[in-house]
Design an enzyme around this catalytic site. Structure first.
Site, PDB file in Angstrom:
ATOM      1  N   ARG A  39       0.893  -1.155   0.000  1.00  0.00           N
ATOM      2  CA  ARG A  39       0.000   0.000   0.000  1.00  0.00           C
ATOM      3  C   ARG A  39       0.934   1.207   0.000  1.00  0.00           C
ATOM      4  O   ARG A  39       1.930   1.237   0.718  1.00  0.00           O
ATOM      5  CB  ARG A  39      -0.895  -0.041   1.227  1.00  0.00           C
ATOM      6  CG  ARG A  39      -1.740  -1.332   1.231  1.00  0.00           C
ATOM      7  CD  ARG A  39      -3.118  -1.145   1.783  1.00  0.00           C
ATOM      8  NE  ARG A  39      -4.066  -2.052   1.142  1.00  0.00           N
ATOM      9  CZ  ARG A  39      -4.262  -3.333   1.496  1.00  0.00           C
ATOM     10  NH1 ARG A  39      -3.558  -3.868   2.476  1.00  0.00           N
ATOM     11  NH2 ARG A  39      -5.145  -4.075   0.870  1.00  0.00           N
ATOM     12  N   SER A  89      -6.575   0.043  -5.960  1.00  0.00           N
ATOM     13  CA  SER A  89      -5.475   0.148  -6.929  1.00  0.00           C
ATOM     14  C   SER A  89      -5.984   0.588  -8.301  1.00  0.00           C
ATOM     15  O   SER A  89      -5.323   1.378  -8.992  1.00  0.00           O
ATOM     16  CB  SER A  89      -4.787  -1.211  -7.087  1.00  0.00           C
ATOM     17  OG  SER A  89      -4.417  -1.696  -5.835  1.00  0.00           O
ATOM     18  N   ASP A 140     -11.805 -11.402  -2.274  1.00  0.00           N
ATOM     19  CA  ASP A 140     -13.200 -11.223  -1.844  1.00  0.00           C
ATOM     20  C   ASP A 140     -14.230 -11.413  -2.960  1.00  0.00           C
ATOM     21  O   ASP A 140     -15.419 -11.506  -2.687  1.00  0.00           O
ATOM     22  CB  ASP A 140     -13.396  -9.812  -1.271  1.00  0.00           C
ATOM     23  CG  ASP A 140     -12.664  -9.636   0.051  1.00  0.00           C
ATOM     24  OD1 ASP A 140     -12.215 -10.652   0.600  1.00  0.00           O
ATOM     25  OD2 ASP A 140     -12.544  -8.492   0.518  1.00  0.00           O
ATOM     26  N   VAL A 165      -4.842 -17.317   6.453  1.00  0.00           N
ATOM     27  CA  VAL A 165      -4.707 -18.586   5.694  1.00  0.00           C
ATOM     28  C   VAL A 165      -5.532 -18.504   4.413  1.00  0.00           C
ATOM     29  O   VAL A 165      -5.231 -19.187   3.432  1.00  0.00           O
ATOM     30  CB  VAL A 165      -5.159 -19.845   6.479  1.00  0.00           C
ATOM     31  CG1 VAL A 165      -4.244 -20.178   7.608  1.00  0.00           C
ATOM     32  CG2 VAL A 165      -6.587 -19.741   6.957  1.00  0.00           C
ATOM     33  N   ASN A 199     -15.569 -33.706 -18.383  1.00  0.00           N
ATOM     34  CA  ASN A 199     -16.197 -32.533 -19.012  1.00  0.00           C
ATOM     35  C   ASN A 199     -16.416 -32.750 -20.512  1.00  0.00           C
ATOM     36  O   ASN A 199     -16.085 -31.905 -21.334  1.00  0.00           O
ATOM     37  CB  ASN A 199     -15.356 -31.269 -18.778  1.00  0.00           C
ATOM     38  CG  ASN A 199     -16.179 -30.002 -18.972  1.00  0.00           C
ATOM     39  OD1 ASN A 199     -17.404 -30.041 -18.887  1.00  0.00           O
ATOM     40  ND2 ASN A 199     -15.530 -28.904 -19.271  1.00  0.00           N
ATOM     41  N   GLY A 231      -9.794 -38.422 -19.182  1.00  0.00           N
ATOM     42  CA  GLY A 231     -10.598 -37.619 -20.097  1.00  0.00           C
ATOM     43  C   GLY A 231     -11.168 -38.436 -21.244  1.00  0.00           C
ATOM     44  O   GLY A 231     -11.889 -37.910 -22.071  1.00  0.00           O
TER      45      GLY A 231
END
Ligand code: ADP
Length: 741
Positions: free
Chosen positions: A79, A112, A157, A291, A526, A568
């Protein structure tokens, strides 16, 4: 070398660190160098830009070697107070001009990115001041009239509007899930209540998704406070009800920024104290803290950051004069450029709404998927089903697994059972897939039968690759009639899709098949049509990259190429995505074929690279890539041709890819798909419709495909979709796999 208009790019990581930032820096550096563009890294974010000197370093191909799998950020982050002042930004501008940098890739959070945009807006005035004070000359000012900014959002987040996922959020979720799985097992042994605080000052994403994927009982987030005044009593009642219902543990998740409806912060230690005071519950508190930021990035954070970093450079190259600052993000699994200013504005308006206690507006802006997850969580976390009025008759819904194991099958079944029951219907489960359906191995499921199925890998119902043939259909029809089944949910792979399509074709013969059916994609391969992702593939990818990280570590002192074979079948998804996430130089897929010439070229490429100083090479091969050029064959060829220059080790990863606890992404996807499938089935029965469909996910968006069209969507010879979105990623692997620009 491609033509381009720009000569020099600066890259930096800023604000809070996030796993995946290294992958993004690596991609920016390699993509730039490949395009003939110089790259400088600003060490410690804006601090490096302001301080200059040794904190701004020219990057080479090798300076980003060996960082893809590392957490944190190798070029550092900080920062920086000075950059908040104009004088700091003036210094920064001078440092940029001196190095001819007028294109920036900023990897950081909304702070930022806001700073970057301000810098861009001020740029002409900063230059003017530098010119008038004689710090730069006229030619320099003329050469760099504007500053181009591309932002990549690094934030655990997942709090930025405009991108579905931010760099680091998937890894943080994985760290939380690992912790919650561990806590759950000790909590269950002691019949205990655990209160767990997770990060998220203004955004409840981590708390909500981890609650949903851990089978938690209560979640507190900033955007949606409890609706009642005495919510602590509500929580106490819930824990008491849990105990009565026979639950062995209770789990409460609190986001660090959680608030009550009056806007007062909810503190986790106070919650623990209240539980003790009101109901004598000796709850334990765990604050997960840092963590959540740490450790190696997940497969998703590695490949998404790689793709985004690559796209950032492309976007700078293609940008027009005077374009506004952009963020490169992901929307519905596609890379999108969005306005930086708009995105920050939307993000900050959510924070404002929370501050002003306008929670409905805040939750509205988080989007449909967030709201839906919250509603699903509420239902799933009940101690017993709500016995509301059923719309019409009570239905019998059958749920089963089919095909090979996929981590996440259990949570899909759990969701279907609980949501079906909650709506007043009976849900039956089939043991052992179609074998059990043929034998009549069908039982009604209870609410608590599935209580602990959220984090369990494997298939509790049982699954196998049996596909019904000839007389099997008669037996199946008989069993469906016996249990008066109104709707069927098949959670599994291609075998399930094919069987559903067969049931549809045999309706004239067997009226019992005249029911709505949903196939929910669950296979590590997939390889299913109508969806970008299937449940289980993300877990398998993470198992692969964990294994490859260890394999690579084993080669410290030798010059070695590893040939790693992944599962796969005929679909190269696992090979391609794990190749991208592990920094493989080459991937071999059935889709693109392998020729002897390819192998020869690749060995030569490696020889040259090792002679030039390379220490380790990695090739990822899909299991059925070629019938003749098998993994042992390729390894032997490399070994023989590599001579003294390098040695070769092969590693066939095998069944570890089907095992393990499902990843948070697989848990969330399984939950979402199962919740929507149950709604779909109930609606169809009520409306007298008997559609047979597959459900799929395209990014966050869900839709259904009619299985009448199965043959049109699938390459039947090789059991894979005719269109596969990820095939174009090979371009990035081949480019980044070069030993130099
Ligand atoms: P994040 O990017 O993770 O949100 P911060 O908000 O702490 O983290 O921002 C990181 C850095 O970005 C700050 O230390 C500062 O140097 C710069 N920055 C943030 N906001 C601004 C702003 N409004 N103006 C100028 N620089 C800013």
């Amino acid at each position: 070398m491609p033509d381009n208009k720009i000569n020099c790019i600066g890259v930096m990581t800023s604000g809070g660190d996030a796993p995946g930032m290294n992958a993004a820096v690596r991609a920016v550096v390699k993509a730039a160098l490949y395009n003939g563009i110089e790259v400088y890294a600003f060490y410690q974010g804006y601090q490096g830009m302001v301080s200059g000197g040794d904190m701004i370093r020219k990057m080479s191909w090798d300076s980003v070697g060996g960082i893809l799998h590392k957490g944190g950020t190798k070029i550092g982050t900080a920062r920086c107070k000075e950059f908040r002042d104009r004088s700091g930004r003036l210094e920064a501008a001078k440092n940029l001009i001196e190095r001819k940098i007028d294109n920036l890739v900023v990897i950081g959070g909304d702070g930022s990115l806001t700073g970057a945009n301000l810098f861009r807006e001020e740029w002409p005035l900063l230059l003017e001041e530098l010119l008038t004070t004689g710090q730069i000359n006229g030619e320099q000012a003329e050469m760099h009239p504007k500053l181009n900014i591309i932002g990549l959002v690094g934030s655990i987040d997942n709090d930025l509007s405009g991108t579905d996922m931010t760099i680091g959020a998937d890894t943080a979720l994985r760290r939380i899930a690992e912790a919650l799985d561990a806590i759950s097992s000790t909590a269950a042994s002691h019949q205990r209540t655990f209160v767990v605080e997770v990060m998220g000052r203004n955004c409840g994403y981590l708390a909500l998704m981890s609650a949903l994927s851990s089978g938690a009982d209560y979640v507190l987030i900033p955007e949606r406070p409890p609706q009642v005044d005495d919510w602590v009593q509500q929580l106490c009642d819930k824990i008491t009800a849990n105990k009565k219902a026979g639950k062995s543990k209770s789990l409460i998740i609190i986001a660090e920024g959680a608030k009550d409806k009056n806007g007062n912060p909810i503190r986790s230690f106070e919650v623990v104290e209240e539980l003790k005071k009101r109901i004598g519950e000796d709850a334990r508190l765990t604050i997960l803290g840092h963590v959540q930021r740490g450790g190696a990035p997940t497969a998703f954070d590695r490949y998404a950051s790689t793709v985004l970093g690559y796209a950032a450079v492309k976007s700078l190259i293609e940008s027009e004069q005077d374009e506004e600052s952009k963020i490169i993000g992901l929307q519905k699994n596609r890379v999108k450029a969005i306005s930086l200013v708009e995105s920050i504005k939307a993000t900050q308006s959510i924070v404002k709404h929370i501050e002003n206690k306008e929670f409905d507006k805040a939750i509205q802006l988080r989007g449909g998927s967030f709201r839906e997850s919250l509603d699903t969580f509420k239902t799933l976390s009940r101690a017993k089903p709500k016995h509301g009025d059923v719309d019409g008759e009570s239905l019998n819904i059958l749920v089963m697994n089919a095909g090979t194991l996929a981590p996440g099958m259990n949570i899909a079944v759990r969701t279907a059972v609980r949501l079906g029951m909650d709506k007043g219907h009976k849900v039956f489960g089939v043991r052992n897939a179609f074998k059990g359906l043929i034998r009549g191995d069908i039982e009604e499921m209870g609410w608590m039968d599935v209580e602990d199925w959220t984090s369990l890998g494997g298939s509790e119902l049982g699954t196998n690759r049996k596909r019904p043939v000839s007389r099997d259909f008669y037996e199946i029809a008989k069993n469906l009639e016996k249990h008066k089944i109104n709707a069927l949910l098949i959670i599994g792979g291609m075998v399930g899709y094919e069987a559903a399509s067969d049931f549809l074709k045999k309706r004239n013969e067997f009226p019992a098949f005249d029911i709505p059916i949903v196939c929910l994609p669950a296979t590590i391969n997939n390889n299913l049509p109508g969806t970008d992702f299937s449940v289980g593939a993300d877990t398998a990818l993470n198992s692969i990259i964990d294994a490859v990280d260890k394999i690579k570590e084993s080669a410290v002192a030798t010059k070695r190429v590893f040939v790693v074979e992944v599962m796969g079948r005929y679909c190269g998804y696992l090979a391609m995505l794990s190749g991208l996430a592990t920094g493989a130089e080459r991937v071999y897929l059935h889709e693109n074929g392998i020729t002897l010439q390819d192998l020869q070229n690749d060995v030569n490429m490696f020889k040259k690279a090792f002679i030039d100083g390379k220490r380790m090479g990695l090739v990822v091969k899909s299991e059925y890539a070629n019938r003749i050029y098998t993994t042992p064959f390729i390894s032997a060829l490399y070994e023989e041709d590599g001579g003294d220059i390098f040695d070769v080790r092969q590693s066939i990863l095998g069944h570890l890819q089907q095992g393990g606890n499902p990843s948070p992404f697989d848990r969330a996807m399984a939950t979402k798909l199962a919740a929507n499938s149950i709604d779909f089935l109930i609606k169809k029965v009520i409306n007298g419709k008997n559609d047979v469909v597959s459900i799929g996910l395209h990014g966050g968006h869900m839709d259904y495909r009619n299985l009448e069209d199965l043959e049109k969507m699938v390459d039947v010879t090789f059991d894979r979709p005719k269109e596969q979105w990820w095939l174009k990623l090979e371009e990035i692997i081949n480019l980044f796999g070069r030993s130099s620009a």
